[in-house]
Design an enzyme around this catalytic site. Structure first.
Site, short mmCIF file in Angstrom:
data_model
loop_
_atom_site.label_atom_id
_atom_site.label_comp_id
_atom_site.label_asym_id
_atom_site.label_seq_id
_atom_site.Cartn_x
_atom_site.Cartn_y
_atom_site.Cartn_z
N PRO A 105 0.80 -1.24 0.00
CA PRO A 105 0.00 0.00 0.00
C PRO A 105 0.82 1.28 0.00
CG PRO A 105 -0.06 -1.03 2.16
CD PRO A 105 0.60 -2.01 1.25
N GLU A 160 1.13 -8.64 8.05
CA GLU A 160 1.14 -7.20 8.33
C GLU A 160 2.16 -6.46 7.47
OE1 GLU A 160 -0.94 -5.37 10.43
OE2 GLU A 160 -1.99 -7.28 10.29
N ARG A 200 0.48 -7.54 -21.89
CA ARG A 200 -0.29 -7.30 -23.10
C ARG A 200 0.31 -6.20 -23.97
NH1 ARG A 200 -4.09 -3.52 -23.09
NH2 ARG A 200 -5.64 -4.84 -24.11
N ASP A 237 -6.01 1.75 -26.06
CA ASP A 237 -6.52 1.47 -24.71
C ASP A 237 -6.85 2.75 -23.97
OD1 ASP A 237 -6.42 -1.26 -24.81
OD2 ASP A 237 -4.43 -1.41 -23.92
#
Length: 240
Positions: free
Chosen positions: A85, A112, A150, A165
């Site tokens: 994160p 954690e 991709r 895209d």
């Protein structure tokens, strides 16, 4: 291109690497994905990879020794990213950057998190999918591999697919339609059936602009707003 993944759940990647565009790219040899079991770097009979945090607190922390051992034994391509994160927000620009190189590696955290010495002395950078919490980095690693894979030349059947895209030019992609031309009284826009390729391209660009303004105005702001030409294009199709 070579991508190495370090995880305590290597079997999670088995089917992922066998299907879709990623599976095709692997089978064609366009890129190689090597998955390493972090438990193989553990130094005890129980193959432990985590322990309680110093100073107390909830949960367990991934120990440095198994992670350092696994990475050093594999000698993976760099950069090595920790999925977590606190990382940089992964986006299409980073995917394009990674796709232009020869390879990279991904370290999947769990519990954690990882011992801080892994962040300080083992990985090169960190990546995050967004401001939410997952049980581990495996899903994030799969997302990165698919987004980058991709873009590797030859993986997609049509190279224009990647060029058009969403986010490729800072805008959302235009809407798509296919057969039938009318479904439950909802017709395909006439312009797409006109055969006028120039007008179709202008319509698609206008739709892309309009969708981005409506749904992701932050992307428009990041581009410095709309140009006079883009505003005229929206006016042409009644989208301003």
């Amino acid at each position: 291109m070579r991508v190495d993944v370090f995880t305590i759940f290597p079997s999670m990647f088995d089917e992922f690497l066998d299907f879709g565009v990623i599976g095709r790219g692997v089978k064609q040899g366009r890129f190689v994905v090597r998955v390493h079991d972090l438990r193989a770097g553990a130094g005890d009979p129980h193959r432990s990879v985590d322990d309680a945090p110093f100073g107390g607190g909830a949960g367990m922390v991934m120990m440095p020794e198994p992670l350092f051992n696994s990475v050093e034994q594999a000698d993976p391509p760099r950069p090595l990213f920790l999925l977590g994160p606190a990382g940089r927000r992964f986006d299409q620009a980073i995917a394009l950057e990674l796709a232009s190189g020869e390879g990279f590696s991904l370290l999947c955290g769990r519990y954690e998190g990882v011992d801080q010495r892994v962040r300080d002395h083992l990985v090169d950078d960190e990546l995050s999918l967004g401001d939410f919490v997952l049980a581990g980095g495996e899903v994030g690693a799969m997302a990165v591999i698919e987004a980058v894979g991709r873009l590797v030349p030859g993986v997609l059947g049509n190279e224009l697919s990647a060029a058009e895209d969403s986010f490729s030019d800072g805008l959302l992609e235009y809407p798509h339609y296919t057969r039938p031309a009318e479904f439950r009284d909802w017709p395909v826009p006439d312009v797409l059936l006109s055969g006028d390729h120039g007008r179709v391209e202008r319509w698609r660009k206008a739709q892309s602009l309009a969708r981005t303004v409506a749904l992701r105005p932050d992307l428009v702001d990041a581009r410095g707003g709309l140009s006079d030409e883009e505003r005229s294009l929206l006016d042409e199709f009644g989208l301003s």
